[in-house]
Design a protein around this motif. Structure first.
Motif, mmCIF file in Angstrom:
data_model
loop_
_atom_site.group_PDB
_atom_site.id
_atom_site.type_symbol
_atom_site.label_atom_id
_atom_site.label_comp_id
_atom_site.label_asym_id
_atom_site.label_seq_id
_atom_site.Cartn_x
_atom_site.Cartn_y
_atom_site.Cartn_z
ATOM 1 N N ALA A 98 52.679 -35.233 56.020
ATOM 2 C CA ALA A 98 53.476 -34.026 56.226
ATOM 3 C C ALA A 98 52.746 -32.876 55.559
ATOM 4 O O ALA A 98 52.473 -32.923 54.352
ATOM 5 N N VAL A 99 52.425 -31.844 56.337
ATOM 6 C CA VAL A 99 51.666 -30.705 55.830
ATOM 7 C C VAL A 99 52.607 -29.510 55.706
ATOM 8 O O VAL A 99 53.283 -29.132 56.675
ATOM 9 N N GLY A 100 52.669 -28.928 54.511
ATOM 10 C CA GLY A 100 53.568 -27.801 54.295
ATOM 11 C C GLY A 100 53.204 -27.031 53.047
ATOM 12 O O GLY A 100 52.153 -27.250 52.438
ATOM 13 N N PHE A 101 54.089 -26.123 52.631
ATOM 14 C CA PHE A 101 53.880 -25.353 51.403
ATOM 15 C C PHE A 101 53.980 -26.274 50.184
ATOM 16 O O PHE A 101 54.809 -27.191 50.151
ATOM 17 N N ALA A 102 53.172 -25.980 49.171
ATOM 18 C CA ALA A 102 53.180 -26.791 47.961
ATOM 19 C C ALA A 102 54.552 -26.831 47.310
ATOM 20 O O ALA A 102 54.970 -27.856 46.759
ATOM 21 N N GLY A 103 55.291 -25.720 47.382
ATOM 22 C CA GLY A 103 56.608 -25.655 46.764
ATOM 23 C C GLY A 103 57.623 -26.598 47.369
ATOM 24 O O GLY A 103 58.670 -26.873 46.770
ATOM 25 N N TYR A 104 57.347 -27.105 48.578
ATOM 26 C CA TYR A 104 58.273 -28.023 49.232
ATOM 27 C C TYR A 104 57.978 -29.489 48.923
ATOM 28 O O TYR A 104 58.753 -30.370 49.304
ATOM 29 N N LEU B 135 61.397 -36.193 54.940
ATOM 30 C CA LEU B 135 59.988 -36.525 55.150
ATOM 31 C C LEU B 135 59.572 -37.780 54.414
ATOM 32 O O LEU B 135 58.371 -38.054 54.281
ATOM 33 N N ARG B 136 60.527 -38.543 53.923
ATOM 34 C CA ARG B 136 60.157 -39.746 53.167
ATOM 35 C C ARG B 136 59.396 -40.721 54.074
ATOM 36 O O ARG B 136 59.708 -40.884 55.251
ATOM 37 N N GLY B 137 58.394 -41.313 53.472
ATOM 38 C CA GLY B 137 57.501 -42.187 54.218
ATOM 39 C C GLY B 137 56.185 -41.535 54.545
ATOM 40 O O GLY B 137 55.209 -42.205 54.875
ATOM 41 N N ALA B 138 56.134 -40.182 54.450
ATOM 42 C CA ALA B 138 54.899 -39.455 54.730
ATOM 43 C C ALA B 138 54.234 -39.022 53.427
ATOM 44 O O ALA B 138 54.913 -38.744 52.436
ATOM 45 N N GLU B 139 52.914 -38.963 53.446
ATOM 46 C CA GLU B 139 52.174 -38.407 52.309
ATOM 47 C C GLU B 139 52.147 -36.895 52.465
ATOM 48 O O GLU B 139 51.696 -36.381 53.489
ATOM 49 N N PHE B 140 52.630 -36.159 51.460
ATOM 50 C CA PHE B 140 52.700 -34.698 51.559
ATOM 51 C C PHE B 140 51.349 -34.089 51.199
ATOM 52 O O PHE B 140 50.740 -34.433 50.181
ATOM 53 N N VAL B 141 50.905 -33.164 52.049
ATOM 54 C CA VAL B 141 49.644 -32.453 51.826
ATOM 55 C C VAL B 141 49.948 -30.964 51.878
ATOM 56 O O VAL B 141 50.525 -30.474 52.860
ATOM 57 N N ALA B 142 49.574 -30.231 50.839
ATOM 58 C CA ALA B 142 49.912 -28.808 50.739
ATOM 59 C C ALA B 142 48.779 -27.926 51.248
ATOM 60 O O ALA B 142 47.598 -28.230 51.076
ATOM 61 N N ALA B 143 49.172 -26.820 51.894
ATOM 62 C CA ALA B 143 48.226 -25.776 52.299
ATOM 63 C C ALA B 143 49.002 -24.467 52.388
ATOM 64 O O ALA B 143 50.210 -24.472 52.613
ATOM 65 N N THR B 144 48.312 -23.356 52.239
ATOM 66 C CA THR B 144 49.000 -22.069 52.108
ATOM 67 C C THR B 144 49.299 -21.417 53.454
ATOM 68 O O THR B 144 50.433 -21.424 53.914
ATOM 69 N N THR B 145 48.308 -20.840 54.093
ATOM 70 C CA THR B 145 48.543 -20.095 55.317
ATOM 71 C C THR B 145 48.811 -21.025 56.502
ATOM 72 O O THR B 145 48.488 -22.219 56.458
ATOM 73 N N ALA C 209 47.268 -20.960 59.333
ATOM 74 C CA ALA C 209 45.977 -21.421 59.841
ATOM 75 C C ALA C 209 45.439 -22.576 59.002
ATOM 76 O O ALA C 209 44.890 -23.551 59.543
ATOM 77 N N ALA C 210 45.602 -22.486 57.685
ATOM 78 C CA ALA C 210 45.121 -23.565 56.811
ATOM 79 C C ALA C 210 45.910 -24.841 57.038
ATOM 80 O O ALA C 210 45.344 -25.944 57.049
ATOM 81 N N ARG C 211 47.218 -24.719 57.243
ATOM 82 C CA ARG C 211 48.029 -25.913 57.483
ATOM 83 C C ARG C 211 47.634 -26.605 58.784
ATOM 84 O O ARG C 211 47.543 -27.828 58.855
#
Length: 325
Positions: free
Chosen positions: A99-105, A115-125, A127-129
């Motif tokens: 799951a790709v989203g804001f770090a704060g989430y 989103l349980r079961g997914a590895e969370f990956v943070a990115a800002t903009t 385009a970056a996500r």
């Protein structure tokens, strides 16, 4: 996305290959907590239990915020939302998910619930996500990657649909998704709901006289949950609300809403307990507010959603990469 067909010129990369049938219907209520949870569980709100923005926790007789109040309102994400997520199902089948989203989430209660079961990956903009999501999908064949892009929704709430800010956010997303999809990677782009603009002169405020017999007002201005006092004359309150909001909102009881299948074909006992005794479902571009509430920040929100209009419920389903037609 809101009234997206009227703004395809600002999303040319996304809509270039679309045909009329590339649409889906969001759930009811057409609000983030309910609709996003349905996307990532594959079940209706009546089953996963997130039946609105703010709902009643009957065990404590308090309203809880199902989007941002998990920690402050004391909701356990593992029990309050008990439906299996698509990420958990993918994991049981032997595949990775991200799951790709804001770090704060990353560690929020809503993330743990949905989103349980997914590895969370943070990115800002945005385009970056998208870049990170494409890279993860390419590096992990057979994986499921979820990428959250809330910029258009946020711009709509603050500035309204078709505002310069909303169009700029849409164009940014379109430009980011125009990047070449890696080989053998399929992409589905959709939205949890649409949106309508609510002008100041279409804000209906319920004062104390309207709220006699009402113990709590939950939901949100386009779809209120009204929880009644235990000994109140329900028939009288229903008649009064229907008279007060005639032409502005449809007033239905919990039983009528469940029977009509508004929350889906199955409504669990837990979900039923969270649905208001009465629902006020806004028509057109109206919104209904609790004038006795201390927090009136929502009165400044232009773009809104939650009700049953096509603008709020019809969303695009766009296929890119390996999924393109």
């Amino acid at each position: 996305m809101s009234d997206w067909r009227a703004h395809t010129g600002h999303a040319r990369a996304l809509t270039a290959g679309m045909v009329k049938k590339d649409v889906a219907q969001s759930v009811f209520p057409s609000t983030t907590a309910a609709a996003l949870t349905s996307i990532v569980t594959g079940v209706w709100p009546g089953e996963h239990g997130l039946v609105g923005y703010r709902v009643l926790d009957a065990s404590r007789d308090v309203l809880v915020n199902q989007l941002s109040g998990w920690e402050t309102d004391g909701i356990d994400p593992l029990t309050w939302q008990s439906a299996t997520t698509i990420f958990e199902r993918v994991g049981r089948a032997g595949h990775e998910s991200f799951a790709v989203g804001f770090a704060g989430y990353a560690h929020s209660g809503f993330t743990k619930a949905t989103l349980r079961g997914a590895e969370f990956v943070a990115a800002t903009t945005a385009a970056a996500r998208i870049e990170v999501a494409y890279a993860l999908a390419q590096e992990h064949p057979g994986s499921l990657v979820y990428c959250y892009l809330p910029e258009v929704d946020k711009a709509g709430h603050k500035y309204g649909i078709a505002s310069r800010e909303w169009i700029a956010a849409l164009e940014d997303i379109d430009a980011a998704l125009a990047a070449r999809v890696p080989p053998a990677v399929g992409v589905l782009v959709t939205s949890d709901h649409g949106m309508v603009d609510v002008a100041a002169n279409r804000q209906v405020v319920l004062e104390e006289a309207h709220l006699r017999g009402v113990r709590h007002v939950g939901g949100e201005p386009r779809m209120l949950h009204a929880y009644l006092e235990p000994e109140v004359d329900t028939v009288e309150v229903i008649a009064r609300w229907r008279a007060d909001l005639e032409g502005l909102a449809d007033i239905v009881t919990r039983e009528e809403a469940v029977l009509a299948g508004l929350f889906g074909p199955t409504v669990t006992p837990a979900a039923s307990a969270r649905i208001g005794d009465l629902l006020a479902i806004a028509r057109g571009t109206w919104a209904v507010y609790d004038g006795t509430a201390s927090d009136q920040r929502g009165r400044g929100m232009i773009g809104q959603h939650g009700a049953l209009t096509p603008e709020e419920r019809q969303v695009p389903v766009i296929r890119l990469g390996a999924f393109a037609r």
